[in-house]
Design an enzyme around this catalytic site. Structure first.
Site, PDB file in Angstrom:
ATOM      1  N   ASP A  43      -0.079   4.639  -5.851  1.00 42.83           N
ATOM      2  CA  ASP A  43      -1.338   3.842  -5.558  1.00 42.83           C
ATOM      3  C   ASP A  43      -1.721   3.421  -4.201  1.00 42.83           C
ATOM      4  OD1 ASP A  43      -3.426   2.464  -6.669  1.00 42.83           O
ATOM      5  OD2 ASP A  43      -2.233   0.621  -7.467  1.00 42.83           O
ATOM      6  N   GLY A  44      -2.784   3.058  -3.866  1.00 40.85           N
ATOM      7  CA  GLY A  44      -3.204   2.713  -2.626  1.00 40.85           C
ATOM      8  C   GLY A  44      -4.096   1.396  -2.564  1.00 40.85           C
ATOM      9  N   GLU A  89      -4.677   5.788  -0.982  1.00 38.82           N
ATOM     10  CA  GLU A  89      -4.552   6.750  -2.198  1.00 38.82           C
ATOM     11  C   GLU A  89      -3.796   7.979  -1.837  1.00 38.82           C
ATOM     12  OE1 GLU A  89      -4.525   5.511  -5.161  1.00 38.82           O
ATOM     13  OE2 GLU A  89      -5.924   3.852  -5.285  1.00 38.82           O
ATOM     14  N   ASP A 117      -4.546   6.366 -10.423  1.00 37.05           N
ATOM     15  CA  ASP A 117      -5.758   5.791 -11.007  1.00 37.05           C
ATOM     16  C   ASP A 117      -6.845   6.050 -10.048  1.00 37.05           C
ATOM     17  OD1 ASP A 117      -5.592   4.100  -8.690  1.00 37.05           O
ATOM     18  OD2 ASP A 117      -4.681   2.490 -10.015  1.00 37.05           O
ATOM     19  N   HIS A 136      -4.206  -1.056 -13.223  1.00 37.59           N
ATOM     20  CA  HIS A 136      -4.113  -2.376 -13.867  1.00 37.59           C
ATOM     21  C   HIS A 136      -4.390  -2.703 -15.369  1.00 37.59           C
ATOM     22  CE1 HIS A 136      -4.779  -3.049  -9.539  1.00 37.59           C
ATOM     23  NE2 HIS A 136      -5.731  -2.383  -9.541  1.00 37.59           N
ATOM     24  N   ASP A 195       1.303  -0.676  -7.529  1.00 40.07           N
ATOM     25  CA  ASP A 195       0.388  -1.376  -6.883  1.00 40.07           C
ATOM     26  C   ASP A 195       0.910  -2.680  -6.304  1.00 40.07           C
ATOM     27  OD1 ASP A 195      -2.377  -2.791  -6.930  1.00 40.07           O
ATOM     28  OD2 ASP A 195      -1.239  -4.122  -8.181  1.00 40.07           O
TER      29      ASP A 195
END
Length: 230
Positions: A8-9, A46, A67, A121, A131
């Site tokens: 994740d970023g 990301e 995501d 999320h 995250d």
């Protein structure tokens, strides 16, 4: 050797301070990775997460969970056109984050890397952990990163789906049962999608594209194997 990766970023502003996080599972071991940039974008973070995670493993079979639609579309659909057009978009503009795209392209060459879209999320434990790592680095207050045995890791890396399958009625046909996932194949790249809309967006209008609905983890695995043999 196989590896499972979650990434994740995050960025506080676009551009702004940013961070990235990754969880790499390999050979019953887990290692968390994280990093930051002073002025960056969410998309760059990301990409950085995946690049750094892939660089950390020599596994020849890797599943990357992300995501980021930008990341997945870029590496599976857009990159071939960018390279043909000397790293220009269809509007003749320079491709953003070219350095990271070139590195990622080299990393996936010569080994089997599957990119799987997960909902951000939405309660996927390892995605949520990434995250936390990414945002902590963006906020210049990084969390302590874990490295050790999977048996000591408190994050459930096996929970990928965020909703339990609905109870099936008696005599209900398989095709009308709730989907576990959707699998598509464009060229030589096989992808797993959590929704039909994502799958349709990838295969619609693409000559020779393959796609199929799966009803369980085992069914998904069999479809992927079948597509790779064609």
């Amino acid at each position: 050797m196989k590896a499972i990766i979650f990434t994740d970023g995050s960025s506080r502003g676009n551009p702004g301070p940013g961070g990235w996080g990754a969880v790499v599972v390999e050979d019953e071991k887990v290692k968390e990775l994280g990093g930051s940039e002073i002025k960056t974008t969410n998309n760059r973070m990301e990409l950085s997460a995946v690049v750094e995670a892939l660089a950390s493993t020599k596994a020849d079979e890797v599943i990357v969970h992300t995501d980021s639609g930008y990341l997945i579309s870029g590496i599976t659909l857009w990159i071939s056109g960018w390279k043909k057009n000397n790293w220009k978009t269809k509007t003749k503009e320079d491709v953003l984050n070219r350095d990271l795209w070139e590195t990622l392209n080299e990393q996936v060459s010569g080994r089997e890397v599957l990119f799987r879209k997960v909902r951000g999320h939405a309660g996927v434990p390892a995605n949520e952990r990434c995250d936390v790592i990414a945002t902590s680095y963006a906020d210049k207050n990084p969390v302590l990163l874990f490295t050790g045995n999977i048996s000591d890791y408190t994050v459930d890396v096996e929970q990928i789906e965020t909703s339990a399958p609905g109870k099936e009625k008696k005599n209900k046909s398989k095709n009308s049962s709730p989907a576990y996932s959707y699998v598509s194949c464009v060229g030589d790249v096989v992808m797993v999608h959590s929704t039909w809309e994502e799958c349709k967006a990838r295969v619609n209008g693409v000559s020779g594209a393959l796609f199929k609905k799966s009803f369980s983890a085992e069914d998904e695995k069999n479809i992927m194997s079948d597509f790779k043999k064609r």
